[in-house]
Design an enzyme around this catalytic site. Structure first.
Site, PDB file in Angstrom:
ATOM      1  N   SER A 123       3.444 -18.784 -13.294  1.00 27.25           N
ATOM      2  CA  SER A 123       4.893 -18.730 -13.066  1.00 27.25           C
ATOM      3  C   SER A 123       5.651 -19.968 -13.560  1.00 27.25           C
ATOM      4  O   SER A 123       6.718 -19.823 -14.165  1.00 27.25           O
ATOM      5  CB  SER A 123       5.189 -18.476 -11.587  1.00 27.25           C
ATOM      6  OG  SER A 123       4.768 -17.172 -11.251  1.00 27.25           O
TER       7      SER A 123
ATOM      8  N   LYS B  31       3.267 -12.483   0.892  1.00 24.12           N
ATOM      9  CA  LYS B  31       4.383 -11.556   0.646  1.00 24.12           C
ATOM     10  C   LYS B  31       4.908 -10.910   1.928  1.00 24.12           C
ATOM     11  O   LYS B  31       6.104 -10.643   2.044  1.00 24.12           O
ATOM     12  CB  LYS B  31       3.975 -10.475  -0.363  1.00 24.12           C
ATOM     13  CG  LYS B  31       3.818 -11.030  -1.776  1.00 24.12           C
ATOM     14  CD  LYS B  31       3.500  -9.952  -2.784  1.00 24.12           C
ATOM     15  CE  LYS B  31       3.220 -10.567  -4.147  1.00 24.12           C
ATOM     16  NZ  LYS B  31       2.951  -9.579  -5.180  1.00 24.12           N
TER      17      LYS B  31
ATOM     18  N   ASN C  46       8.588 -10.592  -2.942  1.00 22.17           N
ATOM     19  CA  ASN C  46       7.986 -11.487  -3.945  1.00 22.17           C
ATOM     20  C   ASN C  46       8.993 -12.476  -4.521  1.00 22.17           C
ATOM     21  O   ASN C  46       8.645 -13.256  -5.397  1.00 22.17           O
ATOM     22  CB  ASN C  46       7.250 -10.703  -5.048  1.00 22.17           C
ATOM     23  CG  ASN C  46       8.143 -10.338  -6.211  1.00 22.17           C
ATOM     24  OD1 ASN C  46       9.338 -10.093  -6.028  1.00 22.17           O
ATOM     25  ND2 ASN C  46       7.585 -10.294  -7.399  1.00 22.17           N
TER      26      ASN C  46
ATOM     27  N   ASP D 170       8.241  -6.544  -8.088  1.00 17.10           N
ATOM     28  CA  ASP D 170       6.976  -6.131  -8.721  1.00 17.10           C
ATOM     29  C   ASP D 170       7.078  -4.723  -9.321  1.00 17.10           C
ATOM     30  O   ASP D 170       6.700  -4.504 -10.478  1.00 17.10           O
ATOM     31  CB  ASP D 170       5.830  -6.161  -7.691  1.00 17.10           C
ATOM     32  CG  ASP D 170       5.311  -7.570  -7.455  1.00 17.10           C
ATOM     33  OD1 ASP D 170       5.507  -8.440  -8.325  1.00 17.10           O
ATOM     34  OD2 ASP D 170       4.718  -7.806  -6.383  1.00 17.10           O
TER      35      ASP D 170
ATOM     36  N   THR E 126      -9.477   3.893   1.191  1.00 14.46           N
ATOM     37  CA  THR E 126      -9.178   4.153   2.601  1.00 14.46           C
ATOM     38  C   THR E 126      -8.022   5.135   2.625  1.00 14.46           C
ATOM     39  O   THR E 126      -6.857   4.761   2.473  1.00 14.46           O
ATOM     40  CB  THR E 126      -8.799   2.839   3.326  1.00 14.46           C
ATOM     41  OG1 THR E 126      -9.789   1.853   3.028  1.00 14.46           O
ATOM     42  CG2 THR E 126      -8.692   3.035   4.826  1.00 14.46           C
TER      43      THR E 126
ATOM     44  N   LYS F 141      -4.552   4.773   4.512  1.00 14.90           N
ATOM     45  CA  LYS F 141      -3.489   3.874   4.014  1.00 14.90           C
ATOM     46  C   LYS F 141      -2.577   4.621   3.037  1.00 14.90           C
ATOM     47  O   LYS F 141      -1.365   4.428   3.040  1.00 14.90           O
ATOM     48  CB  LYS F 141      -4.102   2.667   3.304  1.00 14.90           C
ATOM     49  CG  LYS F 141      -4.695   1.634   4.226  1.00 14.90           C
ATOM     50  CD  LYS F 141      -4.862   0.335   3.438  1.00 14.90           C
ATOM     51  CE  LYS F 141      -6.005  -0.491   3.949  1.00 14.90           C
ATOM     52  NZ  LYS F 141      -6.399  -1.541   3.013  1.00 14.90           N
TER      53      LYS F 141
HETATM   54  P1  NDP Z   1      -4.179  -5.546  -2.148  1.00 18.41           P
HETATM   55  O1  NDP Z   1      -5.256  -6.450  -1.684  1.00 18.41           O
HETATM   56  O2  NDP Z   1      -2.915  -5.452  -1.355  1.00 18.41           O
HETATM   57  O3  NDP Z   1      -4.768  -4.044  -2.243  1.00 18.41           O
HETATM   58  C1  NDP Z   1      -5.985  -3.826  -2.858  1.00 18.41           C
HETATM   59  C2  NDP Z   1      -6.211  -2.323  -3.066  1.00 18.41           C
HETATM   60  O4  NDP Z   1      -7.362  -2.175  -3.885  1.00 18.41           O
HETATM   61  C3  NDP Z   1      -6.483  -1.542  -1.783  1.00 18.41           C
HETATM   62  O5  NDP Z   1      -5.867  -0.284  -1.886  1.00 18.41           O
HETATM   63  C4  NDP Z   1      -8.018  -1.405  -1.797  1.00 18.41           C
HETATM   64  O6  NDP Z   1      -8.483  -0.232  -1.146  1.00 18.41           O
HETATM   65  C5  NDP Z   1      -8.269  -1.268  -3.269  1.00 18.41           C
HETATM   66  N1  NDP Z   1      -9.625  -1.646  -3.691  1.00 18.41           N
HETATM   67  C6  NDP Z   1     -10.169  -2.879  -3.713  1.00 18.41           C
HETATM   68  N2  NDP Z   1     -11.410  -2.837  -4.236  1.00 18.41           N
HETATM   69  C7  NDP Z   1     -11.663  -1.536  -4.550  1.00 18.41           C
HETATM   70  C8  NDP Z   1     -12.780  -0.862  -5.117  1.00 18.41           C
HETATM   71  N3  NDP Z   1     -13.886  -1.511  -5.471  1.00 18.41           N
HETATM   72  N4  NDP Z   1     -12.677   0.469  -5.313  1.00 18.41           N
HETATM   73  C9  NDP Z   1     -11.559   1.139  -4.965  1.00 18.41           C
HETATM   74  N5  NDP Z   1     -10.467   0.550  -4.402  1.00 18.41           N
HETATM   75  C10 NDP Z   1     -10.537  -0.769  -4.202  1.00 18.41           C
HETATM   76  O7  NDP Z   1      -3.882  -5.958  -3.663  1.00 18.41           O
HETATM   77  P2  NDP Z   1      -2.496  -5.892  -4.439  1.00 18.41           P
HETATM   78  O8  NDP Z   1      -1.899  -4.556  -4.222  1.00 18.41           O
HETATM   79  O9  NDP Z   1      -1.684  -7.094  -4.138  1.00 18.41           O
HETATM   80  O10 NDP Z   1      -2.976  -6.052  -5.960  1.00 18.41           O
HETATM   81  C11 NDP Z   1      -3.595  -4.968  -6.629  1.00 18.41           C
HETATM   82  C12 NDP Z   1      -3.772  -5.323  -8.103  1.00 18.41           C
HETATM   83  O11 NDP Z   1      -2.509  -5.463  -8.727  1.00 18.41           O
HETATM   84  C13 NDP Z   1      -4.525  -6.620  -8.358  1.00 18.41           C
HETATM   85  O12 NDP Z   1      -5.383  -6.449  -9.468  1.00 18.41           O
HETATM   86  C14 NDP Z   1      -3.427  -7.606  -8.698  1.00 18.41           C
HETATM   87  O13 NDP Z   1      -3.880  -8.645  -9.543  1.00 18.41           O
HETATM   88  C15 NDP Z   1      -2.457  -6.692  -9.436  1.00 18.41           C
HETATM   89  N6  NDP Z   1      -1.077  -7.184  -9.425  1.00 18.41           N
HETATM   90  C16 NDP Z   1      -0.492  -7.462 -10.641  1.00 18.41           C
HETATM   91  C17 NDP Z   1       0.794  -7.929 -10.702  1.00 18.41           C
HETATM   92  C18 NDP Z   1       1.400  -8.229 -12.032  1.00 18.41           C
HETATM   93  O14 NDP Z   1       2.495  -8.826 -12.081  1.00 18.41           O
HETATM   94  N7  NDP Z   1       0.783  -7.819 -13.119  1.00 18.41           N
HETATM   95  C19 NDP Z   1       1.612  -8.155  -9.482  1.00 18.41           C
HETATM   96  C20 NDP Z   1       0.912  -7.787  -8.272  1.00 18.41           C
HETATM   97  C21 NDP Z   1      -0.396  -7.335  -8.253  1.00 18.41           C
HETATM   98  P3  NDP Z   1      -8.687  -0.188   0.458  1.00 18.41           P
HETATM   99  O15 NDP Z   1      -7.320   0.066   1.022  1.00 18.41           O
HETATM  100  O16 NDP Z   1      -9.628   0.923   0.672  1.00 18.41           O
HETATM  101  O17 NDP Z   1      -9.253  -1.528   0.849  1.00 18.41           O
END
Ligand code: NDP
Length: 273
Positions: free
Chosen positions: A17, A66, A87, A102, A153, A156
């Protein structure tokens, strides 16, 4: 002294950033300072209080703050309220305005930079975390033909779909329930790629020529993008454009002028190989 902005997170050493906002400030002829702030866990409010007391004008907020930023804001945009996550913060006297750019950044990257419409298309979002929360309302505004949310999950995804039910019908389902369905745009908004993992999306979910979009950025060809490529996707993208666009939205909100994002995207792009 020039206006001071920062990004707050923990950890924060990985953040792009300050680099991005430095580029934007120079290109828009704005005199401002933008730094990175490592917020101690459990002390978000005190850290932001101190930043404001020092004259800080606004903050970008990243993991894991956040939701705390959402609680800290005195006024939330509808996007931020629905996302339950903020954010970007703007400080105006005693007022703390909370925004979530976002989802807007993601939509802008897809529609403007990549040239894919969401309107009338079958859209699949994988995940149900913060990024999906931020994306739902901006996606709904684009009026896709259908919007499906698959999460490991399931509860959710069901909760999220229920929260936006007054705006649109969102189909919440498990990964298994994706069997036999196809989508024109598939977004990996899980954090699986950060660990080199693949969410269990069936290869058949990718309609021929579809857009496969990985929200994580700078990782090259992730397992999700590799699967999409092998399954007939027509275009692969990662989240670098989303990152640049959400930053540009925050910059415009704070400074009243929207920077061009193309240089930043070109500088930060890691080839998808
Ligand atoms: P969160 O931690 O809030 O959510 C993670 C999600 O991923 C949950 O739904 C979780 O499922 C799921 N998950 C994790 N591991 C696995 C797996 N092995 N198989 C299936 N599902 C899985 O993360 P964020 O929403 O904040 O971020 C998500 C992605 O978006 C990240 O890669 C992040 O870097 C990217 N991002 C990019 C941005 C950009 O500007 N380009 C901005 C914000 C985020 P469960 O609910 O079952 O645990």
């Amino acid at each position: 002294m020039s206006d001071h902005y920062a990004v707050i997170g923990n950890p924060i050493s990985q953040t792009k950033s300050p680099l991005i906002h430095g580029w934007y400030a120079r290109s828009c002829g704005q005199t401002m300072r933008y730094t990175a702030l490592e917020g101690p866990l459990g002390r978000f409010a005190e850290t932001v209080d101190a930043f404001r007391a020092d004259g800080g004008r606004g903050l970008n907020v990243t993991v894991p703050f956040k939701m705390e930023a959402c609680a800290y804001a005195t006024t939330l945009s509808e996007r931020a309220r629905l996302a339950g996550a903020v954010n970007a913060l703007k400080f105006e006297g005693d007022e703390v305005l909370g925004e979530n750019f976002d989802g807007m950044g993601l939509v802008r990257d897809v529609t403007h930079n990549l040239g894919f419409a969401l309107r009338g298309k079958r859209v699949l979002l994988l995940g149900a975390g913060g990024a999906v929360r931020g994306a739902l309302l901006p996606f709904i505004h684009e009026q896709p033909a259908s919007l499906t949310l698959a999460n490991r999950t399931l509860s959710k995804a069901v909760t999220l779909a229920a929260e936006v039910a007054s705006h649109a019908t969102v189909n919440a389902c498990s990964y298994e329930a994706l069997a036999g369905q196809q989508f024109d745009l598939v977004f990996n908004a899980t954090s699986a790629s950060l660990r080199g993992e693949l969410p269990p999306v069936p290869a058949t979910a990718f309609a021929p020529g579809c857009l496969a979009y990985e929200l994580a950025y700078g990782k090259g060809l992730t397992p999700f993008l590799r699967l999409a490529q092998a399954s007939g996707a027509g275009y692969l993208a990662d989240g670098v454009g989303m990152l640049a666009e959400q930053a540009a939205e925050a910059f415009a909100w704070w400074r009243g002028t929207r920077p061009d994002t193309q240089t930043v995207i070109a500088q930060l792009t890691v080839p998808l190989v």
